[in-house]
Design an enzyme around this catalytic site. Structure first.
Site, PDB file in Angstrom:
ATOM      1  CG  HIS A 204      -1.632 -30.337  27.768  1.00 56.37           C
ATOM      2  ND1 HIS A 204      -1.050 -29.698  26.845  1.00 56.37           N
ATOM      3  CD2 HIS A 204      -1.912 -31.485  27.195  1.00 56.37           C
ATOM      4  CE1 HIS A 204      -1.126 -30.431  25.674  1.00 56.37           C
ATOM      5  NE2 HIS A 204      -1.581 -31.732  25.817  1.00 56.37           N
TER       6      HIS A 204
ATOM      7  NE  ARG B 292      -2.842 -28.728  19.819  1.00 60.00           N
ATOM      8  CZ  ARG B 292      -2.778 -30.064  20.542  1.00 60.00           C
ATOM      9  NH1 ARG B 292      -2.117 -30.101  21.576  1.00 60.00           N
ATOM     10  NH2 ARG B 292      -2.920 -31.241  19.806  1.00 60.00           N
TER      11      ARG B 292
ATOM     12  NE  ARG C 241      -1.602 -43.939  25.581  1.00 58.34           N
ATOM     13  CZ  ARG C 241      -1.763 -42.711  25.003  1.00 58.34           C
ATOM     14  NH1 ARG C 241      -2.857 -42.289  24.540  1.00 58.34           N
ATOM     15  NH2 ARG C 241      -0.765 -41.889  24.681  1.00 58.34           N
TER      16      ARG C 241
ATOM     17  CD  GLN D 159      -5.541 -31.317  24.969  1.00 62.48           C
ATOM     18  OE1 GLN D 159      -6.620 -31.640  25.187  1.00 62.48           O
ATOM     19  NE2 GLN D 159      -4.347 -32.179  24.444  1.00 62.48           N
TER      20      GLN D 159
ATOM     21  CD  GLN E 241       2.715 -32.939  25.612  1.00 62.05           C
ATOM     22  OE1 GLN E 241       3.495 -31.958  25.253  1.00 62.05           O
ATOM     23  NE2 GLN E 241       2.185 -34.168  25.287  1.00 62.05           N
TER      24      GLN E 241
ATOM     25  CE  LYS F 181      -5.569 -41.032  21.858  1.00 59.39           C
ATOM     26  NZ  LYS F 181      -4.494 -40.172  21.725  1.00 59.39           N
TER      27      LYS F 181
ATOM     28  N   GLY G  24      13.396 -37.446  19.213  1.00 56.15           N
ATOM     29  CA  GLY G  24      12.131 -36.393  19.556  1.00 56.15           C
ATOM     30  C   GLY G  24      11.753 -35.916  20.838  1.00 56.15           C
ATOM     31  CG  MET G  25       9.603 -32.091  21.890  1.00 55.29           C
ATOM     32  SD  MET G  25       8.421 -30.932  21.742  1.00 55.29           S
ATOM     33  CE  MET G  25       7.000 -31.759  21.075  1.00 55.29           C
TER      34      MET G  25
ATOM     35  CB  SER H 212      16.210 -42.169   9.312  1.00 56.93           C
ATOM     36  OG  SER H 212      16.440 -41.298  10.270  1.00 56.93           O
TER      37      SER H 212
ATOM     38  CD  GLU I   9      -5.986 -35.361  23.211  1.00 55.63           C
ATOM     39  OE1 GLU I   9      -5.733 -36.097  22.263  1.00 55.63           O
ATOM     40  OE2 GLU I   9      -5.082 -34.862  24.050  1.00 55.63           O
TER      41      GLU I   9
ATOM     42  CB  SER J 265       4.643 -29.416  23.623  1.00 57.17           C
ATOM     43  OG  SER J 265       3.581 -29.565  24.537  1.00 57.17           O
TER      44      SER J 265
HETATM   45  N1  HSE Z   1      -2.587 -35.806  22.255  1.00 51.09           N
HETATM   46  C1  HSE Z   1      -2.132 -34.868  23.152  1.00 51.09           C
HETATM   47  C2  HSE Z   1      -2.106 -33.614  22.504  1.00 51.09           C
HETATM   48  C3  HSE Z   1      -0.794 -35.400  23.175  1.00 51.09           C
HETATM   49  O1  HSE Z   1      -2.407 -33.685  21.254  1.00 51.09           O
HETATM   50  O2  HSE Z   1      -2.089 -32.458  23.242  1.00 51.09           O
HETATM   51  C4  HSE Z   1      -0.410 -35.824  24.449  1.00 51.09           C
HETATM   52  O3  HSE Z   1      -0.430 -37.344  24.484  1.00 51.09           O
END
Ligand code: HSE
Length: 369
Positions: A274, A267, A102, A162, A350, A244, A12-13, A39, A241, A165
């Site tokens: 970010h 976003r 977390r 943000q 990010q 957190k 993954g990324m 998988s 978000e 990604s």
């Molecule tokens: N929750 C973040 C986002 C990802 O949506 O940009 C980073 O942990």
């Protein structure tokens, strides 16, 4: 003997960035790496320590043989595996990118430039679970750490910008598709001298309502737009978000009291950096040179960007920071609307400091003890 380290979600990324950073730093030299798949077990794995076969990420007999497990597979995998593995008596170190663990009492959120001492203390008392923080949290603490450490902050208000990604790789692809769709919708008109810009804008905006406009991932156009909602709703009109940030930041800072931190997460149509604007209520007035020194001294990755147009446009943007470990910090200004109010703008990658790098560094710390 080399530690056996299992990697899950390495394709993954975040996982790919982690593996890439480990290769750059020759981190595979000191471990025996085992690559898992949810998988494609039985197929060839990455050719990192010679050829290898992917192991089944749900094969507990195999997971039990790991000294350390690094999971970038996501919360669902953690939820379905972690407790069961512990229940089977596995006592290895679990390093995780997902948010699931977390806030567990027996887990520590890792960001070693900020909480290395807490990490060592945790290791010494037998903590075995190390989780990367939310990206906005880690990037905020990397930027403002000096002010937090020197107990200079009364509260922080943030506005985030943000990147795609943070939502996932499919979202980046969708953003690019959206950009292409917008361009295609008016490309002919751009060549016509008689077509006014108002007409072009109208056609383009209308194209976002087309049935074929790609928005399966974001559920809305992000290209040419801003989406001030990330993750689900929680209490008090916050998004998860936004919630957190205070909770995780205070856990990482291990502060005696809860430092108030709140704001709005949005976003924007950037790819993997970010950006965040902070309004900070300082406990006392500080000179600009004092502020620069306090910020710079906290870690080696901070780049203070002079508050002028040329530097800001060239150095304090997602394109200037992308793919680097730099934490660009600029637009540092004492605000005119009240006493001891400071404004700061910051940009960080990010996927690096926001996700993979704290995990990589945690793995290295655990291997060094
Ligand atoms: N929750 C973040 C986002 C990802 O949506 O940009 C980073 O942990």
């Amino acid at each position: 003997m080399k530690n056996t380290v299992g990697f899950i979600g390495w394709r993954g990324m975040v996982g790919s960035v982690l593996i890439q950073r480990m290769i750059e730093e020759n981190n595979f030299d000191n471990i025996h790496a085992v690559f898992f798949s949810t998988s494609e077990s039985g197929k060839p794995g990455p050719n990192i320590q010679g050829s290898n076969i992917l192991q089944d990420a749900y094969n507990f007999d195999c997971l039990l043989t790991m000294d350390i497990i690094v999971s970038c597979q996501g919360g669902k995998y953690t939820d379905s595996t972690y407790q069961k593995l512990r229940g089977l008596g596995w006592n290895g170190y679990w390093i995780d990118a997902a948010s699931s663990l977390r806030l567990h009492e027996d887990a520590i959120i890792v960001l070693d430039p900020i909480n290395l001492q807490e990490m060592y203390d945790a290791i010494n008392v037998g903590v075995k679970t190390f989780v990367g923080g939310n990206c906005t949290v880690s990037l905020m603490l990397m930027a403002l750490g000096g002010l937090f450490f020197n107990n200079l902050i009364e509260w922080v208000l943030f506005s985030t910008y943000q990147a795609a990604s943070g939502a996932g790789s499919k979202h980046i692809i969708e953003l690019i598709r959206q950009m292409g769709y917008l361009y295609q919708s008016v490309s002919d008109n751009l060549e016509k001298k008689q077509c006014s810009i108002l007409e072009i804008e109208k056609i383009m905006s209308k194209s976002t309502q087309d049935i074929n406009f790609p928005k399966q991932e974001f559920l809305a156009p992000l290209a040419g737009n801003v989406l001030p909602w990330i993750d689900c709703a929680v209490q008090d009109n916050q998004t998860r978000e936004e919630w957190k940030v205070q909770v995780e930041a205070n856990k990482i800072l291990n502060s005696n009291y809860m430092i108030p931190i709140d704001g709005t997460c949005a976003r924007v149509g950037t790819f993997r950096c970010h950006s965040q604007a902070f309004t900070i209520k300082l406990k006392k007035d500080l000179s600009y040179s004092n502020i620069y020194d306090i910020l710079k001294e906290q870690n080696n990755w901070i780049k203070i960007i002079p508050n002028n147009m040329h530097s800001t446009l060239n150095l304090l943007t997602p394109f200037a920071v992308t793919g680097t470990l730099n934490i660009a910090v600029g637009r540092i200004r004492k605000l005119k609307i009240g006493q001891n109010l400071l404004s700061i703008f910051s940009v960080g990658d990010q996927l690096l400091w926001g996700a993979a790098e704290p995990l990589r560094r945690t793995l290295m710390i655990l291997l060094s003890i």
